[in-house]
Motif scaffolding. Structure first.
Motif, PDB file in Angstrom:
ATOM      1  N   VAL A   6       0.871  -1.176   0.000  1.00  0.00           N
ATOM      2  CA  VAL A   6       0.000   0.000   0.000  1.00  0.00           C
ATOM      3  C   VAL A   6       0.907   1.225   0.000  1.00  0.00           C
ATOM      4  O   VAL A   6       1.560   1.536   1.003  1.00  0.00           O
ATOM      5  CB  VAL A   6      -0.937   0.009   1.233  1.00  0.00           C
ATOM      6  N   GLY A   7       0.965   1.906  -1.137  1.00  0.00           N
ATOM      7  CA  GLY A   7       1.903   3.009  -1.304  1.00  0.00           C
ATOM      8  C   GLY A   7       1.310   4.334  -0.881  1.00  0.00           C
ATOM      9  O   GLY A   7       0.557   4.963  -1.619  1.00  0.00           O
ATOM     10  N   LEU A   8       1.646   4.765   0.335  1.00  0.00           N
ATOM     11  CA  LEU A   8       1.135   6.026   0.877  1.00  0.00           C
ATOM     12  C   LEU A   8       2.281   6.876   1.434  1.00  0.00           C
ATOM     13  O   LEU A   8       2.181   7.458   2.512  1.00  0.00           O
ATOM     14  CB  LEU A   8       0.104   5.757   1.986  1.00  0.00           C
ATOM     15  N   GLY A   9       3.372   6.927   0.683  1.00  0.00           N
ATOM     16  CA  GLY A   9       4.515   7.719   1.131  1.00  0.00           C
ATOM     17  C   GLY A   9       5.064   7.202   2.442  1.00  0.00           C
ATOM     18  O   GLY A   9       5.308   6.004   2.604  1.00  0.00           O
ATOM     19  N   LYS A  10       5.214   8.098   3.424  1.00  0.00           N
ATOM     20  CA  LYS A  10       5.783   7.685   4.717  1.00  0.00           C
ATOM     21  C   LYS A  10       4.832   6.771   5.481  1.00  0.00           C
ATOM     22  O   LYS A  10       5.229   6.124   6.461  1.00  0.00           O
ATOM     23  CB  LYS A  10       6.132   8.919   5.560  1.00  0.00           C
ATOM     24  N   ASN A  11       3.565   6.707   5.066  1.00  0.00           N
ATOM     25  CA  ASN A  11       2.592   5.826   5.734  1.00  0.00           C
ATOM     26  C   ASN A  11       2.408   4.501   4.997  1.00  0.00           C
ATOM     27  O   ASN A  11       1.436   3.784   5.243  1.00  0.00           O
ATOM     28  CB  ASN A  11       1.242   6.532   5.858  1.00  0.00           C
ATOM     29  N   SER A  12       3.310   4.168   4.089  1.00  0.00           N
ATOM     30  CA  SER A  12       3.193   2.933   3.312  1.00  0.00           C
ATOM     31  C   SER A  12       3.368   1.696   4.201  1.00  0.00           C
ATOM     32  O   SER A  12       4.036   1.752   5.239  1.00  0.00           O
ATOM     33  CB  SER A  12       4.244   2.904   2.200  1.00  0.00           C
ATOM     34  N   TYR A 159      -5.538   6.528  10.291  1.00  0.00           N
ATOM     35  CA  TYR A 159      -4.291   6.137  10.976  1.00  0.00           C
ATOM     36  C   TYR A 159      -3.868   4.780  10.451  1.00  0.00           C
ATOM     37  O   TYR A 159      -4.482   3.763  10.745  1.00  0.00           O
ATOM     38  CB  TYR A 159      -4.528   6.095  12.490  1.00  0.00           C
ATOM     39  N   GLN A 160      -2.844   4.794   9.612  1.00  0.00           N
ATOM     40  CA  GLN A 160      -2.461   3.571   8.899  1.00  0.00           C
ATOM     41  C   GLN A 160      -1.700   2.601   9.805  1.00  0.00           C
ATOM     42  O   GLN A 160      -0.874   3.026  10.617  1.00  0.00           O
ATOM     43  CB  GLN A 160      -1.593   3.917   7.683  1.00  0.00           C
ATOM     44  N   PRO A 161      -1.948   1.300   9.646  1.00  0.00           N
ATOM     45  CA  PRO A 161      -1.169   0.309  10.395  1.00  0.00           C
ATOM     46  C   PRO A 161       0.256   0.217   9.856  1.00  0.00           C
ATOM     47  O   PRO A 161       0.548   0.698   8.761  1.00  0.00           O
ATOM     48  CB  PRO A 161      -1.927  -1.003  10.145  1.00  0.00           C
ATOM     49  N   LYS A 162       1.126  -0.412  10.644  1.00  0.00           N
ATOM     50  CA  LYS A 162       2.500  -0.650  10.186  1.00  0.00           C
ATOM     51  C   LYS A 162       2.565  -1.879   9.274  1.00  0.00           C
ATOM     52  O   LYS A 162       3.463  -1.997   8.442  1.00  0.00           O
ATOM     53  CB  LYS A 162       3.442  -0.837  11.381  1.00  0.00           C
TER      54      LYS A 162
END
Length: 357
Positions: A6-12, A159-162
């Motif tokens: 899941v490509g979301l920059g620093k939250n990927s 709030y994206q999971p790791k």
């Protein structure tokens, strides 16, 4: 094993799908987390099946653990539950550099995720979804939150999971009721983005047949959601398509105090009802609602709103509180046909004709 990024920059982050993955979760977690403490938030049902195995594995890997086991069911996803969770995390002296694991279905994923997002202004968390609904939908995309008495998911965060760890074998301990529940969201993905996938689902009639193809089903749904979330992380455009059927579903769940319908059941009813309305208004290809209805019935999901048992004004009042109500316009998700969806601005009057269905 299948892996999706899941490509979301620093939250990927990555989604890992693998039969038997639960047996090596401690080593997978070691690869991404080097701290000391892990809090596992789960419910009593899931804890009985998987809690001890996970906790003992993490302790053997050198972690100090806390298990927060909560009652199962939508009523647990309540704002008032948060102080109890925060108190246990404080007693455990969890810091912002440590880790929370959401081990459970959609309720636990949403609740634990929001606790992680809000405790100490943000603690990293991992999703280990154990229900079909959570594995195909709610564990991915970073939407976390809780319900208020006046509506579902009215307090929350992005709030994206790791990482998301999906073990399809965990579905074997699901009751038939909750397996069917997840199929409401599975059908939704075919409706909004993939007519070929919808046609494939039409060939599957039993749980056994579904489980024989479960990795394909999980991968397809997760991949659709991944692409949509990458396009629109904060739910202002393309991501709204994931809410097909949900405007009616969420209102129905709130109206019946989460006691009559599970989420997937309400979504099935909502998808059929809104598509019938859209066909009447000429927005949707004739026969689309019938196809969705037949698919839902095939897997044992309800499809009728039973408007005669509902106070329509009360239902519409709940819909006006929906998060998709922006600037006095509801963002209504409709189908042109199976596999092609779009967002349309409407007022609440769009739903007045529910009374005549």
């Amino acid at each position: 094993m299948a892996e999706l990024h899941v490509g979301l920059g620093k939250n990927s982050y990555t989604i890992l799908i693998e039969n038997g993955l639960r047996h090596r979760l401690p080593e997978e977690i070691k690869n991404i987390y080097s701290g000391k403490k892990i809090a596992i938030i789960t419910d009593h049902n899931v804890n009985a099946h998987y809690g001890s195995q996970l906790e003992e594995g993490l302790q053997a890997a050198g972690y100090e653990t806390l298990v927060v086991a909560l009652p199962a069911g939508e009523q647990t996803k309540d704002f008032q539950m948060l102080p109890q969770i925060y108190d246990q995390l404080l007693d455990f002296q969890l810091t912002r550099s440590e880790l929370i694991i959401a081990l459970g279905g959609g309720v636990i994923g949403d609740l634990a995720g929001f606790a992680a997002a809000s405790f100490l202004r943000g603690v990293p968390f991992i999703q280990i979804p154990t229900s079909l609904l959570a594995q195909v939908d709610s564990s991915i995309g970073g939407k976390v939150g809780v319900d208020l008495a006046r509506g579902k998911n009215l307090v929350g965060a992005f709030y994206q999971p790791k990482k998301v760890f999906i073990d399809p074998e965990m579905l074997n301990t699901l009751s038939d009721h909750f397996f069917r529940d997840g199929l409401g969201e599975v059908i939704k993905y075919g409706c909004i983005k993939d007519a070929e996938f919808f046609s494939f689902l039409q060939t599957l009639h039993t749980r056994e047949e579904m489980m024989a193809h479960i990795e394909r089903i999980l991968y397809t749904c997760c991949d659709i959601k991944r692409r949509v979330v990458e396009e629109d992380e904060k739910d202002t455009g393309e991501r709204m398509l994931l809410n097909f059927g949900h405007t009616i579903a969420h209102a129905l769940e709130t109206y019946t105090n989460y006691a009559k319908y599970s989420h997937g059941e309400a979504v099935a009813i909502g998808m059929v009802a809104i598509t019938r309305l859209a066909e009447k208004k000429g927005f949707t290809k004739p026969g689309t609602a019938a196809a969705i209805e037949a698919m839902a019935k095939q897997v044992g999901l309800p499809t009728e709103l039973h408007i005669e048992e509902i106070d329509l004004d009360s239902l519409l009042a709940i819909m006006t509180l929906d998060k998709k109500n922006l600037d006095d316009h509801l963002k209504v998700i409709l189908l042109k046909e199976i596999g092609i969806s779009y967002v349309q601005d409407e007022t609440i009057a769009f739903f007045d004709e529910l009374e005549n269905m």
